[in-house]
Design an enzyme around this catalytic site. Sequence first.
Site, short mmCIF file in Angstrom:
data_model
loop_
_atom_site.label_atom_id
_atom_site.label_comp_id
_atom_site.label_asym_id
_atom_site.label_seq_id
_atom_site.Cartn_x
_atom_site.Cartn_y
_atom_site.Cartn_z
N HIS A 8 30.11 -50.61 23.14
CA HIS A 8 28.85 -51.37 23.24
C HIS A 8 28.75 -52.43 22.14
O HIS A 8 28.05 -53.42 22.31
CB HIS A 8 27.66 -50.41 23.19
N GLY A 52 31.14 -59.68 20.62
CA GLY A 52 32.26 -59.29 19.75
C GLY A 52 31.90 -58.20 18.76
O GLY A 52 30.75 -57.78 18.63
N ASP A 69 34.34 -35.43 31.11
CA ASP A 69 35.58 -34.76 31.42
C ASP A 69 35.12 -33.36 31.81
O ASP A 69 34.06 -33.23 32.40
CB ASP A 69 36.49 -34.78 30.18
N ASP A 70 35.78 -32.29 31.54
CA ASP A 70 35.09 -31.05 31.80
C ASP A 70 34.68 -30.44 30.48
O ASP A 70 35.09 -30.87 29.42
CB ASP A 70 35.92 -30.09 32.67
#
Length: 323
Positions: free
Chosen positions: A66, A72, A243-244
């Site tokens: 972010h 930039g 993800d898990d």
Amino acid sequence: MAMAAALMVAVAVLGLATGGQAQLQYGFYKGKCGAGDVEAAVQGVVRARFAREAPIVAYLLRMQFHECAVNGCDGGLLIDGPGTEKTAAPNLSVKGYDLIADVKAELERRCPGVVSCSDIQILATRDAVALAGGQAYPVRTGRRDGRQSRASDVVLPAPENTAAQSVAFFGKLGLSPFDTVLLLGAHTVGATHCGVIKNSRLYKSGGRAGATDPSLDPYYAFVYKTWVCPDTPASDNNVVFLDDQWSAVQVDNNYFKLLQRRRGVLAADQNLYSDGSTKWIVDLLANSDQFHLLFPQALIKLGEVGVLTGAQGEVRRFCNRFN
Ligand code: HEM
């Protein structure tokens, strides 16, 4: 002659390359912070934090994205106050600012006004990735902190992005389709909230009431709908691991293996596998060790987008306000 000599001095003092633009360098801070080693100091703070809060790796990776994708890597996201980048909707759930402040405080004690906040962000993310099982990688430093931070500049990809939209977004930053897939691999750590996926994935796919996204594994859809994100407003803030659960603080290629099984959490994740132009990259990263080697390369590129160097910007005393 005198002019030429003056120019040479300017080049030496400001570290300007012949093109007139100063460059990032490996070990930029060597010898600039007394006897101390800046990178070791950053690593010390990150290591202590990781030991008690491993999800810091997710906070920092998201922060780097972010930060660097909006004007930039200039530390603009760190600034407090009305109307700054931090106040823009996609940034309201960004975390880890306190870690950056802790590192800054430590470095200001050692050598005031030397190390930029934008370099701290990049170094700290690098260290957290290695602590979470990722490949260690060298980064160039010498970034300077920007003098502006505006919420209206914040344009970030939507969780429902198609692969083409994601690739186009990163293309504007000078990153390739391959880099795009590698960078989304950052979703190997961390979490989202039910509120982000309820409409697009579980209850209103394609805008149709009650429709579940057919690209989501039906077993996962069942689990999410039944236990994690039931269809009530109260569930909006429930956490869903990207993800898990067991590898949510582990930088590995499991994310890509999940995409092969239609278990990507965000539509933007799963779309990388549904789209023929990026599917082969997901397969390559899922079926080999390449992610381990190449993820750092993509992070390095992201970390050098739109940097300020030389005499540009400033080195902030406090990361959350301009000098
Ligand atoms: C098309 C591109 C991307 C989209 C649409 C996207 C979207 C999102 C969304 C919606 C969340 C959850 C936010 C929340 O519920 O609080 C999230 C979390 C996260 N994103 Fe991305 N993201 C993208 C690319 C990236 C990139 C390039 C990185 C880093 C290199 C990244 C790192 C992360 C991490 C680590 C988290 C978990 C944060 C946490 O646990 O606090 N994302 N992303």
